[in-house]
Design an enzyme around this catalytic site. Structure first.
Site, short mmCIF file in Angstrom:
data_model
loop_
_atom_site.label_atom_id
_atom_site.label_comp_id
_atom_site.label_asym_id
_atom_site.label_seq_id
_atom_site.Cartn_x
_atom_site.Cartn_y
_atom_site.Cartn_z
N HIS A 82 0.81 -1.22 0.00
CA HIS A 82 0.00 0.00 0.00
C HIS A 82 0.85 1.27 0.00
O HIS A 82 0.43 2.29 -0.55
CB HIS A 82 -0.93 0.00 1.22
CG HIS A 82 -1.82 1.20 1.30
ND1 HIS A 82 -2.93 1.35 0.49
CD2 HIS A 82 -1.75 2.33 2.07
CE1 HIS A 82 -3.51 2.51 0.76
NE2 HIS A 82 -2.82 3.12 1.70
N ASP A 83 2.01 1.22 0.61
CA ASP A 83 2.85 2.42 0.74
C ASP A 83 4.28 2.12 0.30
O ASP A 83 5.22 2.24 1.08
CB ASP A 83 2.82 2.92 2.19
CG ASP A 83 3.46 4.30 2.34
OD1 ASP A 83 3.59 5.01 1.34
OD2 ASP A 83 3.84 4.65 3.47
#
Length: 247
Positions: A177-178
């Site tokens: 996600h990051d």
């Protein structure tokens, strides 16, 4: 307290004590206590050997058996994080940040991907909300790419290795996600690792989310390049990374 295994052969143990739900890897912790997911537990034992400060405090732990672990409490980011801080809406255990990341790390470890091993996690349920913590293995003798590039440049081969490792996750449908320069580590043997899979998941392999992942990483390098003096990164390095990714 109730205890059960996920499967008959799994080393992952699920325990419940009142409103506290935990998972732990029996091969890594033989005698598990839910308090092991608390920083106070390790501070009292004087086994905290370092800290990192970000959204919250990450604790680096060395156990009596010389295991190197990382303890992280889940905090919200953004504006809502200033209001709610570390509480999340509870829908199911599987959907909690801690259980989801623990299970994803277990899956990646089973696939042989270079990510931390999940050690244990804890969810404390309070009515409709919960708080959570994760204990994972520490990648020894490693530094994130921001730290590395603040001091020196990488060779073309090293950049290609970074790209190849990212591709190995994408080929297995692992969504980070990051994905940014802080969450990619390089150890003393030049092995590349990905860390911090909060809100990550396994998805169907699709070029759209893969390209979005890469675009996020590129923005991260550009941001650090604009922020840090003498940051050893150029657009040509991105081309080398992508050469490894597409190999």
């Amino acid at each position: 307290m109730t205890t059960d295994k996920n499967t008959a052969t799994s080393p992952i143990i699920h325990t419940k004590h009142n409103n506290v739900f935990c998972l732990h890897n029996q091969q890594l912790i033989e005698h598990f206590e839910p308090e092991m997911l608390s920083s106070q537990y390790w501070l009292a034992k004087q086994q905290v050997v370092g800290q990192a400060h970000g959204r919250g405090i990450t604790y680096f732990i060395e156990t009596a058996q010389q295991n190197q672990w990382v303890l992280r409490h889940y905090y919200r980011g953004g504006l809502i994080g200033k209001l709610i801080n570390d509480s999340y809406f509870f829908s199911s255990l599987a959907a909690t940040r801690a259980f989801a990341e623990f299970n994803l790390l277990t899956l990646m470890h089973d696939k042989g991907l270079p990510a931390p091993k999940p050690v244990a996690c804890r969810v404390v349920k309070n009515g409709l909300t919960y708080q959570a913590d994760l204990l994972s293995s520490r990648i020894e003798n490693a530094q994130d790419l921001v730290g590395v590039l603040s001091k020196q440049s990488l060779s073309a081969e090293q950049w290609q290795n970074v790209g190849q490792v990212i591709a190995s996750f994408h080929q297995q449908g692992i969504y980070h996600h990051d994905l940014n320069a802080h969450n990619i580590l390089l150890d003393s043997q030049d092995k590349v690792w990905l860390i911090d899979f909060d809100r990550g998941e396994q998805r169907n392999v699709d070029i759209k989310w893969q390209q979005a992942n890469l675009a996020r990483l590129l923005r991260s390098f550009e941001k650090e390049h604009g922020k840090i003096a003498n940051f050893h990164w150029q657009k040509s390095h991105w081309q080398q990374l992508m050469a490894g990714y597409n190999r």
